[in-house]
Design an enzyme around this catalytic site. Sequence first.
Site, PDB file in Angstrom:
ATOM      1  N   PRO A   9     -23.482  45.719  97.714  1.00 43.44           N
ATOM      2  CA  PRO A   9     -22.595  45.915  96.577  1.00 43.44           C
ATOM      3  C   PRO A   9     -22.948  47.094  95.677  1.00 43.44           C
ATOM      4  O   PRO A   9     -24.120  47.366  95.417  1.00 43.44           O
ATOM      5  CB  PRO A   9     -22.711  44.604  95.787  1.00 43.44           C
ATOM      6  CG  PRO A   9     -23.945  43.953  96.281  1.00 43.44           C
ATOM      7  CD  PRO A   9     -24.133  44.397  97.698  1.00 43.44           C
ATOM      8  N   ASN A  10     -21.909  47.745  95.231  1.00 47.87           N
ATOM      9  CA  ASN A  10     -21.954  48.850  94.254  1.00 47.87           C
ATOM     10  C   ASN A  10     -22.452  50.173  94.826  1.00 47.87           C
ATOM     11  O   ASN A  10     -22.412  51.189  94.129  1.00 47.87           O
ATOM     12  CB  ASN A  10     -22.779  48.471  93.004  1.00 47.87           C
ATOM     13  CG  ASN A  10     -22.221  47.238  92.321  1.00 47.87           C
ATOM     14  OD1 ASN A  10     -21.046  47.208  92.012  1.00 47.87           O
ATOM     15  ND2 ASN A  10     -23.040  46.225  92.124  1.00 47.87           N
ATOM     16  N   ARG A  17     -23.045  55.792  89.398  1.00 49.24           N
ATOM     17  CA  ARG A  17     -24.229  55.033  88.957  1.00 49.24           C
ATOM     18  C   ARG A  17     -25.246  56.020  88.398  1.00 49.24           C
ATOM     19  O   ARG A  17     -25.085  57.235  88.509  1.00 49.24           O
ATOM     20  CB  ARG A  17     -24.802  54.214  90.117  1.00 49.24           C
ATOM     21  CG  ARG A  17     -23.852  53.110  90.535  1.00 49.24           C
ATOM     22  CD  ARG A  17     -24.422  52.226  91.600  1.00 49.24           C
ATOM     23  NE  ARG A  17     -25.340  51.218  91.064  1.00 49.24           N
ATOM     24  CZ  ARG A  17     -25.923  50.305  91.837  1.00 49.24           C
ATOM     25  NH1 ARG A  17     -25.705  50.275  93.141  1.00 49.24           N
ATOM     26  NH2 ARG A  17     -26.747  49.423  91.299  1.00 49.24           N
ATOM     27  N   TYR A  22     -30.554  56.826  91.162  1.00 57.45           N
ATOM     28  CA  TYR A  22     -30.014  56.825  92.523  1.00 57.45           C
ATOM     29  C   TYR A  22     -29.780  58.206  93.117  1.00 57.45           C
ATOM     30  O   TYR A  22     -29.365  58.319  94.268  1.00 57.45           O
ATOM     31  CB  TYR A  22     -28.715  56.006  92.554  1.00 57.45           C
ATOM     32  CG  TYR A  22     -28.960  54.546  92.257  1.00 57.45           C
ATOM     33  CD1 TYR A  22     -29.713  53.763  93.134  1.00 57.45           C
ATOM     34  CD2 TYR A  22     -28.475  53.949  91.098  1.00 57.45           C
ATOM     35  CE1 TYR A  22     -29.971  52.434  92.866  1.00 57.45           C
ATOM     36  CE2 TYR A  22     -28.731  52.611  90.819  1.00 57.45           C
ATOM     37  CZ  TYR A  22     -29.476  51.857  91.704  1.00 57.45           C
ATOM     38  OH  TYR A  22     -29.738  50.547  91.444  1.00 57.45           O
ATOM     39  N   ASN A  73     -29.461  48.256 103.399  1.00 59.77           N
ATOM     40  CA  ASN A  73     -29.660  48.273 101.944  1.00 59.77           C
ATOM     41  C   ASN A  73     -28.793  47.154 101.381  1.00 59.77           C
ATOM     42  O   ASN A  73     -27.577  47.314 101.218  1.00 59.77           O
ATOM     43  CB  ASN A  73     -29.261  49.614 101.344  1.00 59.77           C
ATOM     44  CG  ASN A  73     -29.598  49.691  99.862  1.00 59.77           C
ATOM     45  OD1 ASN A  73     -29.911  48.676  99.235  1.00 59.77           O
ATOM     46  ND2 ASN A  73     -29.544  50.887  99.287  1.00 59.77           N
ATOM     47  N   ALA A  76     -28.122  44.642  95.273  1.00 54.54           N
ATOM     48  CA  ALA A  76     -28.557  43.531  94.410  1.00 54.54           C
ATOM     49  C   ALA A  76     -28.739  42.218  95.182  1.00 54.54           C
ATOM     50  O   ALA A  76     -29.544  41.366  94.776  1.00 54.54           O
ATOM     51  CB  ALA A  76     -27.575  43.344  93.259  1.00 54.54           C
ATOM     52  N   ASP A  86     -31.076  34.443 105.498  1.00 55.76           N
ATOM     53  CA  ASP A  86     -30.969  33.595 106.693  1.00 55.76           C
ATOM     54  C   ASP A  86     -30.243  34.330 107.818  1.00 55.76           C
ATOM     55  O   ASP A  86     -30.615  34.205 108.986  1.00 55.76           O
ATOM     56  CB  ASP A  86     -30.251  32.280 106.363  1.00 55.76           C
ATOM     57  CG  ASP A  86     -31.137  31.320 105.574  1.00 55.76           C
ATOM     58  OD1 ASP A  86     -32.357  31.583 105.458  1.00 55.76           O
ATOM     59  OD2 ASP A  86     -30.613  30.308 105.068  1.00 55.76           O
ATOM     60  N   GLU A  97     -35.341  47.290 106.099  1.00 55.08           N
ATOM     61  CA  GLU A  97     -34.800  47.213 104.735  1.00 55.08           C
ATOM     62  C   GLU A  97     -35.000  48.573 104.063  1.00 55.08           C
ATOM     63  O   GLU A  97     -36.101  49.138 104.144  1.00 55.08           O
ATOM     64  CB  GLU A  97     -35.587  46.143 103.974  1.00 55.08           C
ATOM     65  CG  GLU A  97     -35.224  46.033 102.507  1.00 55.08           C
ATOM     66  CD  GLU A  97     -36.150  45.096 101.732  1.00 55.08           C
ATOM     67  OE1 GLU A  97     -37.265  44.769 102.221  1.00 55.08           O
ATOM     68  OE2 GLU A  97     -35.759  44.707 100.617  1.00 55.08           O
ATOM     69  N   HIS A  99     -34.125  51.028 100.393  1.00 56.00           N
ATOM     70  CA  HIS A  99     -33.599  51.174  99.035  1.00 56.00           C
ATOM     71  C   HIS A  99     -33.721  52.633  98.628  1.00 56.00           C
ATOM     72  O   HIS A  99     -34.724  53.284  98.953  1.00 56.00           O
ATOM     73  CB  HIS A  99     -34.376  50.307  98.038  1.00 56.00           C
ATOM     74  CG  HIS A  99     -34.295  48.863  98.362  1.00 56.00           C
ATOM     75  ND1 HIS A  99     -33.180  48.102  98.094  1.00 56.00           N
ATOM     76  CD2 HIS A  99     -35.174  48.045  98.987  1.00 56.00           C
ATOM     77  CE1 HIS A  99     -33.378  46.876  98.528  1.00 56.00           C
ATOM     78  NE2 HIS A  99     -34.579  46.807  99.084  1.00 56.00           N
ATOM     79  N   SER A 101     -33.860  53.619  95.375  1.00 51.97           N
ATOM     80  CA  SER A 101     -34.863  53.595  94.302  1.00 51.97           C
ATOM     81  C   SER A 101     -36.063  52.780  94.757  1.00 51.97           C
ATOM     82  O   SER A 101     -36.046  52.191  95.847  1.00 51.97           O
ATOM     83  CB  SER A 101     -34.243  52.971  93.049  1.00 51.97           C
ATOM     84  OG  SER A 101     -33.962  51.597  93.283  1.00 51.97           O
ATOM     85  N   ARG A 106     -39.077  49.103  88.756  1.00 50.19           N
ATOM     86  CA  ARG A 106     -37.941  48.851  87.860  1.00 50.19           C
ATOM     87  C   ARG A 106     -38.056  47.460  87.208  1.00 50.19           C
ATOM     88  O   ARG A 106     -39.133  46.929  87.098  1.00 50.19           O
ATOM     89  CB  ARG A 106     -36.642  49.032  88.655  1.00 50.19           C
ATOM     90  CG  ARG A 106     -36.507  50.455  89.217  1.00 50.19           C
ATOM     91  CD  ARG A 106     -35.235  50.654  90.011  1.00 50.19           C
ATOM     92  NE  ARG A 106     -34.061  50.462  89.178  1.00 50.19           N
ATOM     93  CZ  ARG A 106     -32.828  50.292  89.656  1.00 50.19           C
ATOM     94  NH1 ARG A 106     -32.617  50.310  90.966  1.00 50.19           N
ATOM     95  NH2 ARG A 106     -31.811  50.119  88.841  1.00 50.19           N
ATOM     96  N   ARG A 110     -36.079  42.843  89.991  1.00 50.10           N
ATOM     97  CA  ARG A 110     -35.977  43.620  91.241  1.00 50.10           C
ATOM     98  C   ARG A 110     -37.273  43.587  92.049  1.00 50.10           C
ATOM     99  O   ARG A 110     -37.344  44.130  93.144  1.00 50.10           O
ATOM    100  CB  ARG A 110     -35.610  45.077  90.936  1.00 50.10           C
ATOM    101  CG  ARG A 110     -34.246  45.247  90.307  1.00 50.10           C
ATOM    102  CD  ARG A 110     -33.888  46.712  90.155  1.00 50.10           C
ATOM    103  NE  ARG A 110     -32.924  46.900  89.083  1.00 50.10           N
ATOM    104  CZ  ARG A 110     -31.592  46.781  89.227  1.00 50.10           C
ATOM    105  NH1 ARG A 110     -31.073  46.510  90.393  1.00 50.10           N
ATOM    106  NH2 ARG A 110     -30.785  46.953  88.196  1.00 50.10           N
TER     107      ARG A 110
HETATM  108  C1  DQA Z   1     -30.947  49.326  95.455  1.00 53.56           C
HETATM  109  C2  DQA Z   1     -31.897  48.648  94.466  1.00 53.56           C
HETATM  110  C3  DQA Z   1     -31.315  47.332  93.973  1.00 53.56           C
HETATM  111  O1  DQA Z   1     -32.198  46.738  93.031  1.00 53.56           O
HETATM  112  C4  DQA Z   1     -29.990  47.572  93.270  1.00 53.56           C
HETATM  113  O2  DQA Z   1     -29.412  46.349  92.880  1.00 53.56           O
HETATM  114  C5  DQA Z   1     -29.046  48.385  94.073  1.00 53.56           C
HETATM  115  C6  DQA Z   1     -29.549  49.496  94.871  1.00 53.56           C
HETATM  116  C7  DQA Z   1     -31.448  50.728  95.866  1.00 53.56           C
HETATM  117  O3  DQA Z   1     -30.967  51.239  96.866  1.00 53.56           O
HETATM  118  O4  DQA Z   1     -32.287  51.307  95.169  1.00 53.56           O
HETATM  119  O5  DQA Z   1     -27.828  48.220  93.987  1.00 53.56           O
HETATM  120  O6  DQA Z   1     -30.863  48.524  96.626  1.00 53.56           O
END
Ligand code: DQA
Length: 144
Positions: A9-10, A17, A22, A73, A76, A86, A97, A99, A101, A106, A110
């Site tokens: 998401p986002n 953002r 980011y 990624n 959140a 799961d 995994e 990210h 950031s 942070r 997180r």
């Molecule tokens: C994120 C880090 C997460 O804490 C955050 O909610 C994101 C982006 C990152 O790519 O740094 O939406 O996954």
Amino acid sequence: MKVLILNGPNLDRLDIRDSAIYGELSYQQLCDRVGDRARKIGFEPDIRQSNNESEIIGWLHEAADSSTPVIFNAAAFTHYSYAIRDAVSMLKAPVIEVHLSNPMSREEFRHTSVISGVATGSIAGFGVDSYLLALEAMRSLLQK
Ligand code: DQA
């Protein structure tokens, strides 16, 4: 070899953002950079983004059924979605995994990743390079 590059998401709104956290790339630019590198090192990338937990879980089920490697990624959802954890735990091929950031530097909420424990490995804090490093790591894992 296919690789599913999954974004939560986002991340579709990266360009609006906080660029201090980011980076400057829009989501489309991120997809272009990651897709180009993936193809260059021999992957067939399938890059997807969703703001919807159930859609992401459906895609993870597909990846499990087809033994497709995943770079993920979870945004959140990383911090609280046991349903996504799961689904990740059912993957058969490696899952990395990523990210943009570094969540550990942070807010405290997180600092928990419910995904890390079921991922093959995690890469965070390098902006778009987190994805590029994950592609290299994935290639090396699959060559073993
Ligand atoms: C994120 C880090 C997460 O804490 C955050 O909610 C994101 C982006 C990152 O790519 O740094 O939406 O996954």
